[in-house]
Motif scaffolding. Sequence first.
Motif, mmCIF file in Angstrom:
data_model
loop_
_atom_site.group_PDB
_atom_site.id
_atom_site.type_symbol
_atom_site.label_atom_id
_atom_site.label_comp_id
_atom_site.label_asym_id
_atom_site.label_seq_id
_atom_site.Cartn_x
_atom_site.Cartn_y
_atom_site.Cartn_z
ATOM 1 N N ALA A 1 -5.360 12.107 2.134
ATOM 2 C CA ALA A 1 -4.894 10.890 2.811
ATOM 3 C C ALA A 1 -5.296 9.702 1.960
ATOM 4 N N HIS A 2 -4.917 9.732 0.700
ATOM 5 C CA HIS A 2 -5.319 8.672 -0.229
ATOM 6 C C HIS A 2 -4.335 7.516 -0.116
ATOM 7 N N CYS A 3 -4.855 6.347 0.188
ATOM 8 C CA CYS A 3 -4.010 5.155 0.357
ATOM 9 C C CYS A 3 -4.456 4.084 -0.624
ATOM 10 N N ASP A 4 -3.638 3.813 -1.631
ATOM 11 C CA ASP A 4 -3.936 2.774 -2.603
ATOM 12 C C ASP A 4 -3.412 1.436 -2.100
ATOM 13 N N ILE A 5 -4.210 0.390 -2.319
ATOM 14 C CA ILE A 5 -3.939 -0.951 -1.794
ATOM 15 C C ILE A 5 -3.908 -1.931 -2.959
ATOM 16 N N ARG B 1 -3.522 4.154 10.575
ATOM 17 C CA ARG B 1 -4.420 4.986 11.387
ATOM 18 C C ARG B 1 -3.881 6.401 11.526
ATOM 19 N N ARG B 2 -2.581 6.516 11.688
ATOM 20 C CA ARG B 2 -1.954 7.831 11.861
ATOM 21 C C ARG B 2 -2.061 8.674 10.591
ATOM 22 N N TYR B 3 -2.093 8.021 9.446
ATOM 23 C CA TYR B 3 -2.146 8.710 8.159
ATOM 24 C C TYR B 3 -3.461 9.474 7.989
ATOM 25 N N ALA B 4 -4.547 8.924 8.516
ATOM 26 C CA ALA B 4 -5.852 9.593 8.457
ATOM 27 C C ALA B 4 -6.527 9.445 9.814
ATOM 28 N N GLU C 1 -6.249 -3.729 11.736
ATOM 29 C CA GLU C 1 -5.513 -4.613 12.629
ATOM 30 C C GLU C 1 -4.230 -5.087 11.949
ATOM 31 N N GLY C 2 -3.120 -5.124 12.716
ATOM 32 C CA GLY C 2 -1.892 -5.655 12.127
ATOM 33 C C GLY C 2 -0.616 -4.975 12.554
ATOM 34 N N GLY C 3 -0.401 -4.798 13.839
ATOM 35 C CA GLY C 3 0.885 -4.334 14.344
ATOM 36 C C GLY C 3 1.230 -2.910 13.937
ATOM 37 N N MET C 4 2.530 -2.679 13.674
ATOM 38 C CA MET C 4 3.031 -1.348 13.383
ATOM 39 C C MET C 4 2.393 -0.759 12.131
ATOM 40 N N ALA C 5 2.178 -1.577 11.105
ATOM 41 C CA ALA C 5 1.576 -1.069 9.871
ATOM 42 C C ALA C 5 0.165 -0.538 10.125
ATOM 43 N N ALA C 6 -0.582 -1.197 11.009
ATOM 44 C CA ALA C 6 -1.923 -0.720 11.345
ATOM 45 C C ALA C 6 -1.860 0.652 11.987
ATOM 46 N N SER D 1 0.826 -1.203 0.000
ATOM 47 C CA SER D 1 0.000 0.000 0.000
ATOM 48 C C SER D 1 0.859 1.251 0.000
ATOM 49 N N THR D 2 0.211 2.360 -0.339
ATOM 50 C CA THR D 2 0.866 3.665 -0.346
ATOM 51 C C THR D 2 1.556 3.953 0.978
ATOM 52 N N VAL D 3 0.874 3.685 2.062
ATOM 53 C CA VAL D 3 1.345 4.096 3.387
ATOM 54 C C VAL D 3 2.339 3.115 3.983
ATOM 55 N N THR D 4 2.086 1.833 3.818
ATOM 56 C CA THR D 4 2.845 0.823 4.561
ATOM 57 C C THR D 4 3.896 0.093 3.734
#
Length: 396
Positions: A313-317, A256-259, A247-252, A224-227
């Motif tokens: 805060a656009h996150c492509d997956i 969340r912090r991104y948006a 859900e999912g550790g540091m990436a989660a 993803s864009t963010v992780t």
Amino acid sequence: MTSNPYAGAHVGYAAEPAAAPYSIVELMPGIRNALDYLRLRAGERVLLMMEHAVDPVVVQAFAAAAAFRDADVRILSVPPFSPGGWDREAPLDIETAAFREADVIIAGTWWGEVHTAPLFFDQIKARPSRWLSLHMTATAGALLTGGRLPAEVFYALLRRTLERLSPASSIRVTSERGSDVTYSGFTFDPDPGAMRPGDWRPFPYGGANFWPTDTEGVIVIEDSTVTGVPEEPLRVTLEGNLVRKIEGGMAAEQLRRYAPGGFYMRHGLLGLNPKVRVAGGTQFEREKHAGAFYCGLDGLTEGVPVTTGPGFAHCDIQVDRPTMVVDGELFIERGRLLLLDDPEIREVAARFGPPEVILDDNPTMILPRRYTGAGAGAGTDAGPEPVSGAGRSFPG
């Protein structure tokens, strides 16, 4: 730790390999297809808006090809754009002023320039210029592979896809990693073919884009864009088109912090270009591969979805090898786009060469120059017929 054998660099063009100078010869079929797609004409003012780290061979190839068609070429080297419009205060006065004076813009950016307010889709639509965007694809590798597919073949695939999916009531996407998400109430981008004033389009061409009103289920993020590629399984749960749980550790926590105000599902896209790279390709390149799927979350604005402007805060997956079922009928099977075997599609491909070569979805087998659509109306009004369908023209 999770891994993704297809994921490429995430830090920008500076991490991409440079092309050998003589490789400019091999980039020309892809460049030619791009300029035909743009309907570039003699005398038009062309702005190459390229990030500082874009390979000079790629910039030179576009500039030389446009100049050969007697266009008036300008090259503007710009700083990198931020992921998903995250840096909303970035100064873009020079970029905006240059864009307003150009007939044609060819943008080589890593992250989307259209996720900024001054260059958002509504600003592009308000101008008579045509904007071709190479998000993560201003590379020799992208031009040598996905860029070589004849546009008519892509539009045959897109037309058949829209015929099947536009009237559908549900699209279900699953993956071996655990994604299971269903979209409904969607509107597809009709994508009118060769470009017209006010158009923004990606290159290489490659997908069918839609906007859902309802999304239900779980997406397990592969990239993803963010992780980037998350260190452990990263699960996003959606209900009523809103993200309800991450859900999912540091990436989660990063997501969340991104948006901080939350996310909604803005759009989805299924890839249709069999020549786009998977292994070694960037995220925005792989999304276009025939049989791939990606979707875009965007940040809520004061708790609600706002689709008329950037969400900042656009996150492509990315989901590289999905299975897609449309109203109960299999459409993609573990990353294989079943339309590639359609007799109508193979008939269109046969105009350019052997269908088994044109439609081979192993991009390692680079399409020979003689099968890339040479002579299909360069510098004229020739191009694919408009593709019917209802929808807006804001892909992101």
